[in-house]
Design an enzyme around this catalytic site. Structure first.
Site, PDB file in Angstrom:
ATOM      1  N   SER A   9       0.794  -1.211   0.000  1.00  0.00           N
ATOM      2  CA  SER A   9       0.000   0.000   0.000  1.00  0.00           C
ATOM      3  C   SER A   9       0.837   1.276   0.000  1.00  0.00           C
ATOM      4  O   SER A   9       1.441   1.620  -0.995  1.00  0.00           O
ATOM      5  CB  SER A   9      -0.946  -0.059   1.203  1.00  0.00           C
ATOM      6  OG  SER A   9      -2.011   0.824   1.030  1.00  0.00           O
ATOM      7  N   LYS A  18      -1.231  -4.022  -3.315  1.00  0.00           N
ATOM      8  CA  LYS A  18      -2.500  -3.453  -2.853  1.00  0.00           C
ATOM      9  C   LYS A  18      -2.627  -2.044  -3.427  1.00  0.00           C
ATOM     10  O   LYS A  18      -1.950  -1.134  -2.992  1.00  0.00           O
ATOM     11  CB  LYS A  18      -2.570  -3.411  -1.338  1.00  0.00           C
ATOM     12  CG  LYS A  18      -3.845  -2.785  -0.802  1.00  0.00           C
ATOM     13  CD  LYS A  18      -3.868  -2.749   0.710  1.00  0.00           C
ATOM     14  CE  LYS A  18      -5.115  -2.042   1.215  1.00  0.00           C
ATOM     15  NZ  LYS A  18      -5.115  -0.605   0.878  1.00  0.00           N
TER      16      LYS A  18
END
Length: 440
Positions: free
Chosen positions: A299, A324
């Site tokens: 992320s 992600k």
């Protein structure tokens, strides 16, 4: 996880009784947020209006039943990052993203030889530091409970508590014996950034480990870069291995510290709204940079890695990142629980979709099972010569076109032999040099 700083305030004490105590009202509160924000306007082919009627027709005797119904409804959206958090889990999440917790400011570890708990270090300006607790102190009792029977997690739970409440620790130190300290819990800023200077042959390296992108991560990173710059490092290794992410804006702010120009990331929401984040001329350093990543780098870690890699600002070493590519908004709900909703997708400067794919390193180097086990048992070897990925990063820095080499300063071992020889020659011209004395 990348969490956008969009946390709704908890309802005040004057909130309607139905919202605070009625499980059905909580269910509808969750439905409304998802209906307004979820990135997939098709709701994964779920009829979301019909789902509301189904949820509101449920007979919920208590909150536990409502929680179960909420989780089942969210599961149907097919997005693992849109999730419901019970109050205790939401409290942990908010502590992580805020970079703060209520406690006394000690970091604990287990001695492998004795299985006893001991203090690794204390947080600056914390109650523990002010009370004189030191690294290496053994913990015997926490609130009169034997620490020998506790895991690290149990000890941490025992130490945490409301700000202003009291806690007693019984400790043991070699030169002091057994002693007790009484502490008052305070709001503690968690260190997301740890850094040090490492002399690698004739290269002076600033090693920075970033554990998560909390609300304090950017200011801590700025302090680290500034301090390392004053120590005249000639290159950086930024370790993002195992970093699960955090706040989107923290990753953008940190990217700007290393990047003079270029795009950092873009996000697209459910309405097609496209936001672009770029460097803004506030870079703190242009020295050579290597980033360490692995499958646990996710992320916000991938936002930072992608920005610096694709702008040719850094060389990436390690294994492919987690993959992600979504952004979440986090909401506090009326009963103290929480909801994370995926509200956008993000893309690195190239526009590549990294979701479920990750970012491939420039230099691929995996760890063997034995090395991974050693890392787990001895985390302190990360960033040392016993760390193969760190060693490869140093090799990359040494071959960087703009690498600057600094001869290591001599260790202070008294009067150096060369100085002694010159002194003797000045005092006695007939003195002849002889082999250097042995050092034992």
């Amino acid at each position: 996880m990348t969490l956008q700083a969009l946390v709704t305030p908890a309802l005040s004490e004057s909130a309607p009784q139905t919202l605070q105590d009625n499980p059905r009202a909580l269910v509808d509160e969750v439905w409304q947020i998802v209906n307004n924000e979820f990135v997939d306007r098709g709701f994964n082919r779920v009829d979301w209006q019909e789902k509301r009627q189904e949820l509101l027709s449920g007979d919920y005797v208590n909150s536990k039943q409502a929680y179960k119904a909420i989780r089942q409804a969210l599961k149907e959206l097919g997005d693992p990052y849109t999730r419901f958090l019970a109050p205790e889990d939401f409290s942990v999440l908010t502590s992580q993203t805020s970079g703060e917790l209520s406690g006394v400011g000690v970091r604990l570890a287990v001695d492998k030889r004795t299985s006893s708990l001991y203090v690794v270090d204390t947080v600056k300006n914390s109650p523990a530091m002010e009370a004189g607790i030191k690294s290496g102190d053994r913990i015997i009792r926490i609130n009169d409970k034997p620490a020998a029977l506790m895991t690290i997690e149990q000890a941490q739970e025992e130490i945490k508590g409301e700000v202003g409440t009291q806690i007693s620790l019984q400790l043991s130190r070699k030169d002091k014996g057994v002693f007790q300290v009484n502490l008052t819990r305070a709001q503690i800023e968690i260190a997301s950034v740890n850094y040090s200077v490492k002399q690698e042959d004739n290269l002076k390296v600033g090693y920075i480990r970033l554990d998560e992108f909390s609300s304090h991560a950017a200011e801590q990173m700025k302090e680290a870069i500034s301090d390392l710059g004053k120590q005249k490092v000639t290159g950086y290794v930024l370790d993002l291995r195992g970093n699960p992410g955090g706040l989107l804006f923290a990753s953008v702010d940190i990217a700007r510290m290393f990047l003079k120009q270029g795009e950092i990331v873009s996000t697209i929401d459910r309405r097609g709204g496209d936001r672009h984040f770029s460097a803004n001329g506030t870079a703190l350093t242009d020295l050579p940079l290597v980033i360490l990543v692995n499958e646990g780098s996710a992320s916000a870690s991938e936002i930072l890695t992608g920005a610096l890699k694709e702008n040719a600002r850094a060389t990436v070493v390690g294994t492919t990142t987690y993959g992600k590519g979504t952004v979440q908004s986090v909401h506090s709900l009326s009963d103290g629980s929480g909801l994370a909703v995926t509200i956008a997708r993000y893309y690195p400067p190239s526009g590549t979709d990294i979701n479920h794919k990750g970012i491939k390193p420039d230099v691929y180097l995996d760890l063997s099972m034995e090395e991974q086990l050693q890392f787990k048992n001895e985390p302190d070897i990360m960033g040392s010569n016993a760390d193969p990925q760190y060693k490869r990063a140093i090799t990359v820095l040494k071959t960087h076109p703009s690498a600057k080499f600094v001869r290591p300063e001599p260790k202070p071992v008294g009067l150096r032999w060369e100085n002694l020889r010159e002194t003797m020659k000045e005092e006695n011209p007939r003195w002849q040099s002889s082999p250097k004395p042995e050092t034992r």
